[in-house]
Design a protein around this motif. Sequence first.
Motif, PDB file in Angstrom:
ATOM      1  N   ARG A 292     -12.756   0.286  -0.513  1.00  0.00           N
ATOM      2  CA  ARG A 292     -13.409  -0.264  -1.762  1.00  0.00           C
ATOM      3  C   ARG A 292     -12.463   0.185  -2.816  1.00  0.00           C
ATOM      4  NH1 ARG A 292     -18.562  -0.261  -0.664  1.00  0.00           N
ATOM      5  NH2 ARG A 292     -18.945   1.732  -1.430  1.00  0.00           N
ATOM      6  N   ARG A 293     -12.241   1.377  -2.946  1.00  0.00           N
ATOM      7  CA  ARG A 293     -11.571   2.100  -4.325  1.00  0.00           C
ATOM      8  C   ARG A 293     -10.069   1.954  -4.078  1.00  0.00           C
ATOM      9  NH1 ARG A 293     -16.007   3.598  -3.506  1.00  0.00           N
ATOM     10  NH2 ARG A 293     -17.446   4.303  -5.456  1.00  0.00           N
ATOM     11  N   VAL A 294      -9.410   1.906  -3.141  1.00  0.00           N
ATOM     12  CA  VAL A 294      -7.836   1.781  -3.013  1.00  0.00           C
ATOM     13  C   VAL A 294      -7.591   0.223  -3.043  1.00  0.00           C
ATOM     14  CG1 VAL A 294      -7.525   3.937  -2.000  1.00  0.00           C
ATOM     15  CG2 VAL A 294      -7.813   1.545  -0.378  1.00  0.00           C
ATOM     16  N   ALA A 295      -8.487  -0.690  -2.668  1.00  0.00           N
ATOM     17  CA  ALA A 295      -7.982  -2.133  -2.365  1.00  0.00           C
ATOM     18  C   ALA A 295      -7.584  -2.636  -3.839  1.00  0.00           C
ATOM     19  CB  ALA A 295      -9.062  -3.130  -1.921  1.00  0.00           C
ATOM     20  N   LYS A 296      -8.075  -2.193  -4.862  1.00  0.00           N
ATOM     21  CA  LYS A 296      -7.840  -2.959  -6.144  1.00  0.00           C
ATOM     22  C   LYS A 296      -6.231  -2.699  -6.723  1.00  0.00           C
ATOM     23  CE  LYS A 296     -12.170  -4.025  -8.119  1.00  0.00           C
ATOM     24  NZ  LYS A 296     -13.123  -3.032  -7.461  1.00  0.00           N
ATOM     25  N   SER A 297      -6.112  -1.254  -6.339  1.00  0.00           N
ATOM     26  CA  SER A 297      -4.859  -0.820  -6.615  1.00  0.00           C
ATOM     27  C   SER A 297      -3.368  -1.478  -5.895  1.00  0.00           C
ATOM     28  CB  SER A 297      -4.381   0.809  -6.505  1.00  0.00           C
ATOM     29  OG  SER A 297      -4.599   0.988  -5.000  1.00  0.00           O
ATOM     30  N   LEU A 298      -3.739  -2.323  -4.944  1.00  0.00           N
ATOM     31  CA  LEU A 298      -2.825  -3.115  -4.422  1.00  0.00           C
ATOM     32  C   LEU A 298      -2.607  -4.541  -4.801  1.00  0.00           C
ATOM     33  CD1 LEU A 298      -3.644  -1.470  -0.739  1.00  0.00           C
ATOM     34  CD2 LEU A 298      -1.751  -1.019  -2.048  1.00  0.00           C
ATOM     35  N   GLY A 299      -3.159  -4.784  -5.697  1.00  0.00           N
ATOM     36  CA  GLY A 299      -2.805  -6.362  -6.135  1.00  0.00           C
ATOM     37  C   GLY A 299      -4.304  -6.969  -5.861  1.00  0.00           C
ATOM     38  N   PRO A 300      -4.133  -8.398  -6.513  1.00  0.00           N
ATOM     39  CA  PRO A 300      -5.575  -9.065  -6.203  1.00  0.00           C
ATOM     40  C   PRO A 300      -5.999  -9.574  -4.954  1.00  0.00           C
ATOM     41  CG  PRO A 300      -3.592 -10.337  -7.273  1.00  0.00           C
ATOM     42  CD  PRO A 300      -3.098  -8.924  -7.027  1.00  0.00           C
ATOM     43  N   ALA A 301      -4.811  -9.607  -4.072  1.00  0.00           N
ATOM     44  CA  ALA A 301      -5.331 -10.455  -2.635  1.00  0.00           C
ATOM     45  C   ALA A 301      -5.758  -8.978  -1.983  1.00  0.00           C
ATOM     46  CB  ALA A 301      -3.900 -10.877  -2.035  1.00  0.00           C
ATOM     47  N   ARG A 302      -6.751  -9.563  -0.983  1.00  0.00           N
ATOM     48  CA  ARG A 302      -7.261  -8.581  -0.067  1.00  0.00           C
ATOM     49  C   ARG A 302      -6.426  -7.861   0.835  1.00  0.00           C
ATOM     50  NH1 ARG A 302     -13.056  -9.968   2.787  1.00  0.00           N
ATOM     51  NH2 ARG A 302     -11.833 -10.374   4.388  1.00  0.00           N
ATOM     52  N   PRO A 303      -6.311  -6.685   1.028  1.00  0.00           N
ATOM     53  CA  PRO A 303      -5.395  -5.995   1.623  1.00  0.00           C
ATOM     54  C   PRO A 303      -5.719  -5.940   3.098  1.00  0.00           C
ATOM     55  CG  PRO A 303      -6.684  -4.278   0.721  1.00  0.00           C
ATOM     56  CD  PRO A 303      -7.172  -5.639   0.083  1.00  0.00           C
ATOM     57  N   LEU A 304      -4.621  -5.900   3.789  1.00  0.00           N
ATOM     58  CA  LEU A 304      -4.914  -5.417   5.535  1.00  0.00           C
ATOM     59  C   LEU A 304      -5.414  -4.241   5.723  1.00  0.00           C
ATOM     60  CD1 LEU A 304      -4.710  -5.943   8.426  1.00  0.00           C
ATOM     61  CD2 LEU A 304      -2.328  -5.681   8.228  1.00  0.00           C
ATOM     62  N   ILE A 305      -6.700  -4.001   6.132  1.00  0.00           N
ATOM     63  CA  ILE A 305      -7.287  -2.730   6.569  1.00  0.00           C
ATOM     64  C   ILE A 305      -7.130  -2.414   8.029  1.00  0.00           C
ATOM     65  CG2 ILE A 305      -9.130  -1.236   6.666  1.00  0.00           C
ATOM     66  CD1 ILE A 305     -10.163  -3.071   4.253  1.00  0.00           C
ATOM     67  N   LEU A 306      -6.193  -1.101   8.518  1.00  0.00           N
ATOM     68  CA  LEU A 306      -6.092  -0.637   9.505  1.00  0.00           C
ATOM     69  C   LEU A 306      -6.581   0.462  10.138  1.00  0.00           C
ATOM     70  CD1 LEU A 306      -4.516  -0.769  12.439  1.00  0.00           C
ATOM     71  CD2 LEU A 306      -2.668   0.277  11.090  1.00  0.00           C
ATOM     72  N   TYR A 307      -7.557   0.633  11.074  1.00  0.00           N
ATOM     73  CA  TYR A 307      -8.272   1.960  11.434  1.00  0.00           C
ATOM     74  C   TYR A 307      -7.999   2.137  12.567  1.00  0.00           C
ATOM     75  CZ  TYR A 307     -11.378   5.684  11.661  1.00  0.00           C
ATOM     76  OH  TYR A 307     -12.209   6.833  11.841  1.00  0.00           O
ATOM     77  N   ALA A 308      -7.688   3.523  13.070  1.00  0.00           N
ATOM     78  CA  ALA A 308      -7.433   3.767  14.218  1.00  0.00           C
ATOM     79  C   ALA A 308      -8.204   5.194  14.682  1.00  0.00           C
ATOM     80  CB  ALA A 308      -5.870   3.849  14.866  1.00  0.00           C
ATOM     81  N   GLY A 309      -8.633   5.210  15.722  1.00  0.00           N
ATOM     82  CA  GLY A 309      -9.293   6.525  16.093  1.00  0.00           C
ATOM     83  C   GLY A 309      -9.779   6.608  17.777  1.00  0.00           C
ATOM     84  N   ASP A 310     -10.135   7.815  18.184  1.00  0.00           N
ATOM     85  CA  ASP A 310     -10.126   7.907  19.719  1.00  0.00           C
ATOM     86  C   ASP A 310     -11.582   8.342  20.215  1.00  0.00           C
ATOM     87  OD1 ASP A 310      -9.915  10.665  18.644  1.00  0.00           O
ATOM     88  OD2 ASP A 310      -9.586  11.135  20.738  1.00  0.00           O
ATOM     89  N   ASP A 311     -12.545   8.544  19.300  1.00  0.00           N
ATOM     90  CA  ASP A 311     -13.791   9.187  19.510  1.00  0.00           C
ATOM     91  C   ASP A 311     -14.960   8.393  19.313  1.00  0.00           C
ATOM     92  OD1 ASP A 311     -15.333  11.438  20.181  1.00  0.00           O
ATOM     93  OD2 ASP A 311     -14.459  12.817  18.519  1.00  0.00           O
ATOM     94  N   VAL A 312     -16.199   8.984  19.666  1.00  0.00           N
ATOM     95  CA  VAL A 312     -17.569   8.223  19.270  1.00  0.00           C
ATOM     96  C   VAL A 312     -17.552   8.100  17.774  1.00  0.00           C
ATOM     97  CG1 VAL A 312     -20.012   8.391  19.871  1.00  0.00           C
ATOM     98  CG2 VAL A 312     -18.282   9.318  21.634  1.00  0.00           C
TER      99      VAL A 312
END
Length: 257
Positions: A190-210
């Motif tokens: 939520r906090r970083v999206a606005k700093s990347l311009g008006p379009a909704r950014p692509l959010i990528l999340y990677a993790g290996d655990d519960v």
Amino acid sequence: MPARLLARLERELARGVGLVAILDYDGTLTPIVPSPRAAALAPSVRATLGALAVSARTRLAILSGRALADVRARVGVDGVIYGGCHGLEIEGGGLSFHHPRVRAGRLVAARRRLTAGAASIPGAHVEFKGLAVSLHYRRVALGRRDEVRSLAARVARGSPDLRIIPGLKVFDFVPRVGWNKGRAVRWIARRVAKSLGPARPLILYAGDDVTDEAAFAALRGRGVTVRVGGGPSVADYHVPGVREIHAVLRRMALAVG
Ligand SMILES: [Mg+2]
């Protein structure tokens, strides 16, 4: 190479949107090693993270169960948003967050009881992380691990305001404040999206655990989630290991560079 995942990411980035990459550390950026102290980042991975961190189209966050200072020192890349203690603390990239309901004082009694109990279990080790306290038992003989489990259970019973998060040869005790990696990724995104311009950014999340499953669930329909390694998961994609995640990140760095 995880072809379907790469095709999806590159298709989304081709629209010209920004990229928010939020990554777990252990088991995602570094292979799981016998001692968590030895989980060092490969220089090639650090270089890829550095390339993402300097891209004006990208915001990069590393979110770990480790103490904030620990994960920051291990990654050592400027401009990265670091989240420690499962996201209870977030610093960097212009963000600063310390969960308002967490006071180190809430952990004092649990820390004292864990330390006292661990003293009689060879190999058991208590780590104070500021907003969490951890009972490590990797070096405890298999025949004595029941003692570790009963110590953890005893301390948990005596600390109703703490939640136990079982990890790899570790029990993390964190304040029960309704916060987890899922809440933390939503907060960061939520906090970083606005700093990347008006379009909704692509959010990528990677993790290996519960603990990463909360982040996968929180990003359902809002981002692209990747489970590293096997095991049941609500993530959109699976990759076998750190090598594939690094390949994906390298391609992302090229796409946004
Ligand atoms: Mg991990």
